[in-house]
Write an enzyme that holds these catalytic residues in place. Structure first.
Site, mmCIF file in Angstrom:
data_model
loop_
_atom_site.group_PDB
_atom_site.id
_atom_site.type_symbol
_atom_site.label_atom_id
_atom_site.label_comp_id
_atom_site.label_asym_id
_atom_site.label_seq_id
_atom_site.Cartn_x
_atom_site.Cartn_y
_atom_site.Cartn_z
ATOM 1 N N ARG A 1 -0.417 6.756 7.379
ATOM 2 C CA ARG A 1 -0.278 6.782 5.918
ATOM 3 C C ARG A 1 -0.805 8.081 5.320
ATOM 4 O O ARG A 1 -0.361 8.517 4.261
ATOM 5 C CB ARG A 1 -1.036 5.608 5.283
ATOM 6 C CG ARG A 1 -0.432 4.240 5.522
ATOM 7 C CD ARG A 1 -1.059 3.239 4.557
ATOM 8 N NE ARG A 1 -0.890 1.858 4.970
ATOM 9 C CZ ARG A 1 0.173 1.097 4.686
ATOM 10 N NH1 ARG A 1 1.174 1.602 4.003
ATOM 11 N NH2 ARG A 1 0.246 -0.152 5.089
ATOM 12 N N LYS B 1 0.810 -1.205 0.000
ATOM 13 C CA LYS B 1 0.000 0.000 0.000
ATOM 14 C C LYS B 1 0.854 1.271 0.000
ATOM 15 O O LYS B 1 0.407 2.338 -0.392
ATOM 16 C CB LYS B 1 -0.884 0.053 1.265
ATOM 17 C CG LYS B 1 -1.826 -1.089 1.431
ATOM 18 C CD LYS B 1 -2.616 -0.885 2.767
ATOM 19 C CE LYS B 1 -3.447 -2.080 3.116
ATOM 20 N NZ LYS B 1 -4.052 -1.935 4.476
ATOM 21 N N GLY B 2 2.074 1.153 0.482
ATOM 22 C CA GLY B 2 2.870 2.336 0.830
ATOM 23 C C GLY B 2 3.088 3.363 -0.265
ATOM 24 O O GLY B 2 3.280 4.541 0.024
ATOM 25 N N ASP C 1 7.498 2.991 -2.136
ATOM 26 C CA ASP C 1 7.729 4.127 -1.237
ATOM 27 C C ASP C 1 9.136 4.111 -0.657
ATOM 28 O O ASP C 1 9.771 5.149 -0.532
ATOM 29 C CB ASP C 1 6.670 4.158 -0.107
ATOM 30 C CG ASP C 1 6.560 2.832 0.632
ATOM 31 O OD1 ASP C 1 7.100 1.820 0.145
ATOM 32 O OD2 ASP C 1 5.937 2.807 1.702
ATOM 33 N N ASP D 1 14.438 -0.813 1.638
ATOM 34 C CA ASP D 1 15.072 -1.073 2.931
ATOM 35 C C ASP D 1 16.169 -2.132 2.704
ATOM 36 O O ASP D 1 17.283 -1.797 2.295
ATOM 37 C CB ASP D 1 13.955 -1.562 3.872
ATOM 38 C CG ASP D 1 14.349 -1.557 5.330
ATOM 39 O OD1 ASP D 1 15.488 -1.908 5.644
ATOM 40 O OD2 ASP D 1 13.506 -1.212 6.173
ATOM 41 N N LYS E 1 16.912 3.642 2.115
ATOM 42 C CA LYS E 1 17.614 3.495 3.397
ATOM 43 C C LYS E 1 18.863 2.661 3.143
ATOM 44 O O LYS E 1 18.857 1.441 3.379
ATOM 45 C CB LYS E 1 16.718 2.758 4.397
ATOM 46 C CG LYS E 1 16.006 3.648 5.384
ATOM 47 C CD LYS E 1 15.404 2.755 6.467
ATOM 48 C CE LYS E 1 14.406 3.525 7.309
ATOM 49 N NZ LYS E 1 13.702 2.649 8.241
ATOM 50 N N PHE F 1 12.642 5.098 11.917
ATOM 51 C CA PHE F 1 11.319 4.665 11.478
ATOM 52 C C PHE F 1 10.559 5.845 10.898
ATOM 53 O O PHE F 1 10.179 6.755 11.624
ATOM 54 C CB PHE F 1 10.542 4.011 12.617
ATOM 55 C CG PHE F 1 9.542 3.041 12.092
ATOM 56 C CD1 PHE F 1 8.252 3.452 11.773
ATOM 57 C CD2 PHE F 1 9.893 1.728 11.850
ATOM 58 C CE1 PHE F 1 7.326 2.555 11.238
ATOM 59 C CE2 PHE F 1 8.979 0.824 11.322
ATOM 60 C CZ PHE F 1 7.701 1.239 11.018
ATOM 61 N N VAL F 2 10.386 5.824 9.555
ATOM 62 C CA VAL F 2 9.734 6.949 8.884
ATOM 63 C C VAL F 2 8.294 6.604 8.521
ATOM 64 O O VAL F 2 8.001 5.476 8.119
ATOM 65 C CB VAL F 2 10.523 7.410 7.638
ATOM 66 C CG1 VAL F 2 11.795 8.114 8.040
ATOM 67 C CG2 VAL F 2 10.835 6.257 6.710
ATOM 68 N N ASP G 1 3.513 3.625 6.749
ATOM 69 C CA ASP G 1 2.739 3.397 7.976
ATOM 70 C C ASP G 1 3.570 2.825 9.114
ATOM 71 O O ASP G 1 4.680 2.344 8.924
ATOM 72 C CB ASP G 1 1.617 2.391 7.710
ATOM 73 C CG ASP G 1 2.145 0.955 7.599
ATOM 74 O OD1 ASP G 1 3.127 0.741 6.868
ATOM 75 O OD2 ASP G 1 1.604 0.060 8.280
#
Ligand code: PRP
Length: 181
Positions: free
Chosen positions: A165, A42-43, A99, A102, A131, A152-153, A159
């Site tokens: 979100r 979803k991000g 989005d 990582d 990241k 943690f963004v 989210d």
């Protein structure tokens, strides 16, 4: 909700400048090619819609949902396809829009999937955030909004346990939110 944000990393103006720049690059690079943009749910829904509306070239769009995280903050190392795309991929140039990158695991798996199982011509990645400190898989990100520190963004689609979100900016979540869970 906003008082749970420790710092704003990217405000709306900065996000708009980034999406302007990336949309121009994509429009130039993919001009004349059969471009299929894949939104990773979803991000990336906000980033995706900002990029798509700023493109000056024709494209197809589709939506895919995979999961490589549990409900906490660490990657579980397992990728599950929850929703696949419907558009044809043979001979298409696929640009996956995400989005955040990582560990790189998600894109590593998706690229292999589209190239080897769905006969795509090319598969590239466009990510709002990178990241680099967290990277474990060697992935090439063709378009990057910006790099962020290993914190943690949330916001602009990102989210924590499905919250935040809808924030129009990207911020660092106050650790007290997840350390007390
Ligand atoms: C996040 C993010 C990327 C992926 C990145 O998705 O949106 O798709 O993890 O991590 P990786 O580089 O370590 O693979 P998430 O599973 O949290 O789902 P969401 O987009 O629905 O929030």
């Amino acid at each position: 909700m906003q008082n749970e944000i420790k710092d704003v990393l990217l405000d709306e103006d900065r996000i708009s400048n980034i999406t302007d720049r990336i949309a121009k690059q994509i429009s130039a690079d993919y001009n004349g090619r059969d471009l299929l943009l894949v939104c990773l749910l979803k991000g990336s829904f906000m980033f995706f819609s900002d990029i798509v509306r700023k493109l000056s070239i024709p494209c197809r769009v589709d939506f895919m949902q995979v999961s490589s995280y549990g409900s906490g903050t660490a990657s579980s190392g397992k990728l599950t396809v929850k929703k696949d795309i419907d558009e044809k991929t043979e001979n298409s140039h696929i640009l996956v829009v995400d989005d955040i990158v990582d560990s790189g695991f998600t894109f590593y798996c998706i690229k292999d999937y589209f190239l080897n199982k769905k006969q795509a011509c090319s598969v590239e990645l466009c990510a709002m955030l990178d990241k680099p400190d967290r990277r474990r898989y060697d992935v090439d990100i063709k378009y990057i909004g910006t790099s962020v520190p290993d914190e943690f963004v949330v916001g602009y689609g990102l989210d924590y346990n499905e919250k935040y979100r809808n924030l129009p900016f990207i911020g660092i979540l106050d650790p007290k939110v997840y350390e007390t869970v």
